[in-house]
Write an enzyme that holds these catalytic residues in place. Sequence first.
Site, PDB file in Angstrom:
ATOM      1  N   ARG A   1     -46.265 -86.816-125.289  1.00  0.00           N
ATOM      2  CA  ARG A   1     -45.195 -86.622-124.245  1.00  0.00           C
ATOM      3  C   ARG A   1     -43.507 -86.598-124.768  1.00  0.00           C
ATOM      4  O   ARG A   1     -42.735 -86.997-124.224  1.00  0.00           O
ATOM      5  CB  ARG A   1     -45.191 -87.876-123.080  1.00  0.00           C
ATOM      6  CG  ARG A   1     -46.379 -87.641-122.314  1.00  0.00           C
ATOM      7  CD  ARG A   1     -45.955 -87.050-121.127  1.00  0.00           C
ATOM      8  NE  ARG A   1     -47.301 -86.589-120.588  1.00  0.00           N
ATOM      9  CZ  ARG A   1     -47.678 -87.587-119.290  1.00  0.00           C
ATOM     10  NH1 ARG A   1     -47.072 -88.164-118.949  1.00  0.00           N
ATOM     11  NH2 ARG A   1     -48.878 -86.854-118.824  1.00  0.00           N
TER      12      ARG A   1
ATOM     13  N   ARG B   1     -39.491 -86.696-119.411  1.00  0.00           N
ATOM     14  CA  ARG B   1     -38.267 -87.026-118.606  1.00  0.00           C
ATOM     15  C   ARG B   1     -37.681 -87.871-119.084  1.00  0.00           C
ATOM     16  O   ARG B   1     -36.461 -87.952-118.485  1.00  0.00           O
ATOM     17  CB  ARG B   1     -39.044 -87.604-117.106  1.00  0.00           C
ATOM     18  CG  ARG B   1     -39.621 -86.415-116.278  1.00  0.00           C
ATOM     19  CD  ARG B   1     -40.058 -87.156-115.130  1.00  0.00           C
ATOM     20  NE  ARG B   1     -41.591 -87.823-115.573  1.00  0.00           N
ATOM     21  CZ  ARG B   1     -42.193 -88.458-114.630  1.00  0.00           C
ATOM     22  NH1 ARG B   1     -41.999 -88.555-113.626  1.00  0.00           N
ATOM     23  NH2 ARG B   1     -43.274 -89.016-115.282  1.00  0.00           N
TER      24      ARG B   1
ATOM     25  N   ARG C   1     -36.555 -79.227-115.354  1.00  0.00           N
ATOM     26  CA  ARG C   1     -37.330 -79.544-114.560  1.00  0.00           C
ATOM     27  C   ARG C   1     -36.764 -79.652-113.076  1.00  0.00           C
ATOM     28  O   ARG C   1     -37.617 -79.569-112.055  1.00  0.00           O
ATOM     29  CB  ARG C   1     -38.194 -80.481-114.703  1.00  0.00           C
ATOM     30  CG  ARG C   1     -39.210 -80.378-115.947  1.00  0.00           C
ATOM     31  CD  ARG C   1     -40.405 -79.935-115.721  1.00  0.00           C
ATOM     32  NE  ARG C   1     -41.185 -80.904-114.706  1.00  0.00           N
ATOM     33  CZ  ARG C   1     -41.379 -80.792-113.466  1.00  0.00           C
ATOM     34  NH1 ARG C   1     -40.839 -79.448-113.005  1.00  0.00           N
ATOM     35  NH2 ARG C   1     -41.904 -81.375-112.640  1.00  0.00           N
TER      36      ARG C   1
ATOM     37  N   TYR D   1     -60.615 -87.166-112.979  1.00  0.00           N
ATOM     38  CA  TYR D   1     -59.517 -86.410-112.070  1.00  0.00           C
ATOM     39  C   TYR D   1     -59.961 -85.714-110.871  1.00  0.00           C
ATOM     40  O   TYR D   1     -59.701 -85.905-109.863  1.00  0.00           O
ATOM     41  CB  TYR D   1     -58.446 -85.819-112.747  1.00  0.00           C
ATOM     42  CG  TYR D   1     -57.503 -86.465-113.460  1.00  0.00           C
ATOM     43  CD1 TYR D   1     -56.341 -87.138-112.747  1.00  0.00           C
ATOM     44  CD2 TYR D   1     -57.175 -86.855-114.836  1.00  0.00           C
ATOM     45  CE1 TYR D   1     -55.374 -87.920-113.144  1.00  0.00           C
ATOM     46  CE2 TYR D   1     -56.056 -87.261-115.300  1.00  0.00           C
ATOM     47  CZ  TYR D   1     -55.288 -87.913-114.393  1.00  0.00           C
ATOM     48  OH  TYR D   1     -54.122 -88.730-115.085  1.00  0.00           O
TER      49      TYR D   1
ATOM     50  N   ASP E   1     -50.334 -78.984-119.182  1.00  0.00           N
ATOM     51  CA  ASP E   1     -50.879 -80.071-118.467  1.00  0.00           C
ATOM     52  C   ASP E   1     -52.371 -80.033-118.515  1.00  0.00           C
ATOM     53  O   ASP E   1     -52.763 -79.104-118.686  1.00  0.00           O
ATOM     54  CB  ASP E   1     -50.565 -80.547-117.217  1.00  0.00           C
ATOM     55  CG  ASP E   1     -50.582 -82.021-116.671  1.00  0.00           C
ATOM     56  OD1 ASP E   1     -49.791 -82.830-117.028  1.00  0.00           O
ATOM     57  OD2 ASP E   1     -51.721 -82.188-116.195  1.00  0.00           O
TER      58      ASP E   1
HETATM   59  O1  CP3 Z   1     -44.925 -83.448-124.694  1.00  0.00           O
HETATM   60  C1  CP3 Z   1     -46.082 -83.478-124.591  1.00  0.00           C
HETATM   61  O2  CP3 Z   1     -46.830 -84.374-124.829  1.00  0.00           O
HETATM   62  C2  CP3 Z   1     -46.784 -82.113-124.066  1.00  0.00           C
HETATM   63  C3  CP3 Z   1     -47.046 -82.124-122.694  1.00  0.00           C
HETATM   64  C4  CP3 Z   1     -48.033 -82.874-121.753  1.00  0.00           C
HETATM   65  C5  CP3 Z   1     -47.985 -83.055-120.667  1.00  0.00           C
HETATM   66  N1  CP3 Z   1     -49.010 -83.455-120.082  1.00  0.00           N
HETATM   67  C6  CP3 Z   1     -46.668 -82.761-119.767  1.00  0.00           C
HETATM   68  C7  CP3 Z   1     -46.398 -83.740-118.497  1.00  0.00           C
HETATM   69  C8  CP3 Z   1     -49.268 -83.454-122.205  1.00  0.00           C
HETATM   70  C9  CP3 Z   1     -49.906 -83.154-123.430  1.00  0.00           C
HETATM   71  C10 CP3 Z   1     -49.987 -83.991-121.051  1.00  0.00           C
HETATM   72  C11 CP3 Z   1     -51.248 -84.444-120.992  1.00  0.00           C
HETATM   73  C12 CP3 Z   1     -51.617 -85.114-119.865  1.00  0.00           C
HETATM   74  N2  CP3 Z   1     -51.395 -84.891-118.473  1.00  0.00           N
HETATM   75  C13 CP3 Z   1     -52.669 -86.261-119.899  1.00  0.00           C
HETATM   76  C14 CP3 Z   1     -53.209 -86.576-121.322  1.00  0.00           C
HETATM   77  C15 CP3 Z   1     -52.142 -87.759-121.836  1.00  0.00           C
HETATM   78  C16 CP3 Z   1     -52.171 -88.972-121.313  1.00  0.00           C
HETATM   79  O3  CP3 Z   1     -51.096 -89.149-120.831  1.00  0.00           O
HETATM   80  O4  CP3 Z   1     -53.122 -89.541-121.427  1.00  0.00           O
HETATM   81  C17 CP3 Z   1     -52.938 -86.604-118.491  1.00  0.00           C
HETATM   82  C18 CP3 Z   1     -53.797 -87.795-118.306  1.00  0.00           C
HETATM   83  C19 CP3 Z   1     -52.252 -85.703-117.751  1.00  0.00           C
HETATM   84  C20 CP3 Z   1     -52.023 -85.852-116.200  1.00  0.00           C
HETATM   85  C21 CP3 Z   1     -50.868 -86.163-115.821  1.00  0.00           C
HETATM   86  N3  CP3 Z   1     -49.726 -85.310-115.702  1.00  0.00           N
HETATM   87  C22 CP3 Z   1     -50.101 -87.558-115.323  1.00  0.00           C
HETATM   88  C23 CP3 Z   1     -50.945 -88.651-115.343  1.00  0.00           C
HETATM   89  C24 CP3 Z   1     -48.788 -87.150-115.469  1.00  0.00           C
HETATM   90  C25 CP3 Z   1     -47.792 -88.316-114.797  1.00  0.00           C
HETATM   91  C26 CP3 Z   1     -47.382 -88.188-113.252  1.00  0.00           C
HETATM   92  C27 CP3 Z   1     -46.028 -88.919-113.216  1.00  0.00           C
HETATM   93  O5  CP3 Z   1     -45.545 -88.607-112.195  1.00  0.00           O
HETATM   94  O6  CP3 Z   1     -45.680 -89.737-114.021  1.00  0.00           O
HETATM   95  C28 CP3 Z   1     -48.635 -85.763-115.394  1.00  0.00           C
HETATM   96  C29 CP3 Z   1     -47.212 -85.022-115.308  1.00  0.00           C
HETATM   97  C30 CP3 Z   1     -46.388 -84.551-116.563  1.00  0.00           C
HETATM   98  N4  CP3 Z   1     -46.996 -83.816-117.501  1.00  0.00           N
HETATM   99  C31 CP3 Z   1     -45.211 -84.866-116.967  1.00  0.00           C
HETATM  100  C32 CP3 Z   1     -45.080 -84.314-118.079  1.00  0.00           C
HETATM  101  C33 CP3 Z   1     -43.811 -84.247-118.927  1.00  0.00           C
HETATM  102  C34 CP3 Z   1     -44.175 -85.461-116.059  1.00  0.00           C
HETATM  103  C35 CP3 Z   1     -43.905 -84.965-114.730  1.00  0.00           C
HETATM  104  C36 CP3 Z   1     -42.804 -83.964-114.665  1.00  0.00           C
HETATM  105  O7  CP3 Z   1     -42.217 -83.405-115.562  1.00  0.00           O
HETATM  106  O8  CP3 Z   1     -42.300 -83.821-113.533  1.00  0.00           O
END
Ligand code: CP3
Length: 377
Positions: free
Chosen positions: A46, A50, A59, A173, A95
């Site tokens: 990540r 954010r 974003r 999921y 994602d």
């Molecule tokens: O920088 C990086 O690592 C690359 C981008 C990346 C994202 N998601 C961007 C993201 C990667 C590799 C993921 C993988 C992902 N997504 C996983 C596996 C990694 C882990 O965390 O275990 C999972 C479980 C997801 C599903 C997911 N997507 C979740 C649980 C969330 C968070 C929701 C929240 O509101 O906190 C996301 C959203 C997400 N994916 C964000 C980012 C930067 C944040 C939301 C946003 O930008 O508005």
Amino acid sequence: MWGNVRGRGETPARASPTGFPELKNDTFLRAAQGEETEYTPVWCMRQAGRYLPEFRETRAAQDFFATCRSPERCCELTLQPLQRFPLDAAIIFSDILVVPQALGMEVEMVPGKGPTFPEPLKEVEDLLKLRQKVDVAAELDYVFKAITLTRHKLEGKVPLIGFSGAPWTLMSYMIEGGGSKTMAKAKAWLYRHPKASHCLLTLLTEVIVDYLVGQVAAGAQALQLFESHAGHLGPEQFAEFALPFIQSIAKQVKSKLQKDALPAVPMIVFAKDAHYALEDLAQSGYEVVGLDWTIRPQEARQRTGKSITLQGNLDPCALYAPKEKIGELVKRMVEGFGSQRYIANLGHGLYPDMSPEHVGAFVDAVHMHSRHLNKSQ
Ligand code: CP3
């Protein structure tokens, strides 16, 4: 540079982009492939997130998955952390839930709640609603375009990592319809409907294989598989519903890359909270095993042997500590793993309220302490 180029001179079976800028920093790829490095390479899960004000700006007021579908925005977000910190790898902004979307499911990112499926899988019969043959090249073309664009815009600074969720994590999921504390609905499928669970995991495996191969064809130089929900399974369920699919993905991706004369890129498996399976993971066909923070570096080394690269595993919350303390914790971590066959990372992703300055302190401490350790050996 393509890492280990195999089959040079053969005609590629698919038209993949060429003419990428030459790679200037291959430290991450060298560590992943078990070669000697001058220092320990570092990146953060990540890292495009954010906690960066510039990320929040890009974003702002944009739908999350609309952002994922815009190659230009994905490229911009991927590059942001590299403009701040001397990271040794980039990971494409996307994602894991784009795969259930490719299977025909609707997924929304609800601010403050996280990913949400309005119609999750409830009954075994719901499996029939999923696309049984997914045209990955068409459905996930936007990710491939983002990777190709980013690979150019990186100008060879560091390698670009592609990724996918692993089958069990995606299945959970798709059944839970979002995050869950217990994963009770998804685990109920494993106990009540083991055959249907196997069918779903097999379907996901097929799509994930094509998706990962497509990412390499588009320019990804390493691949990470996220089994983020491994901790909800015990050793027996992991052995039945996660490990065989994780193994099959590595095997199939490698053989397809070879068949299509694509580069043999290193693969990383990150199965969070799955130390009970560490020995198996080390032999599951991946060059690198990613670790969460709940295991001691020395113990992970002892249990995985010398022929694997380890990645991890600082508690992300350690970044809330003062910078000097972060330095001490990193020193201990690097000494614990040793500076070779090691890629430093956090044990999971960065949180939105973390300080960019402390992320910088983490990265700098890895470089400094691993150089020291290399010199003293
Ligand atoms: O920088 C990086 O690592 C690359 C981008 C990346 C994202 N998601 C961007 C993201 C990667 C590799 C993921 C993988 C992902 N997504 C996983 C596996 C990694 C882990 O965390 O275990 C999972 C479980 C997801 C599903 C997911 N997507 C979740 C649980 C969330 C968070 C929701 C929240 O509101 O906190 C996301 C959203 C997400 N994916 C964000 C980012 C930067 C944040 C939301 C946003 O930008 O508005």
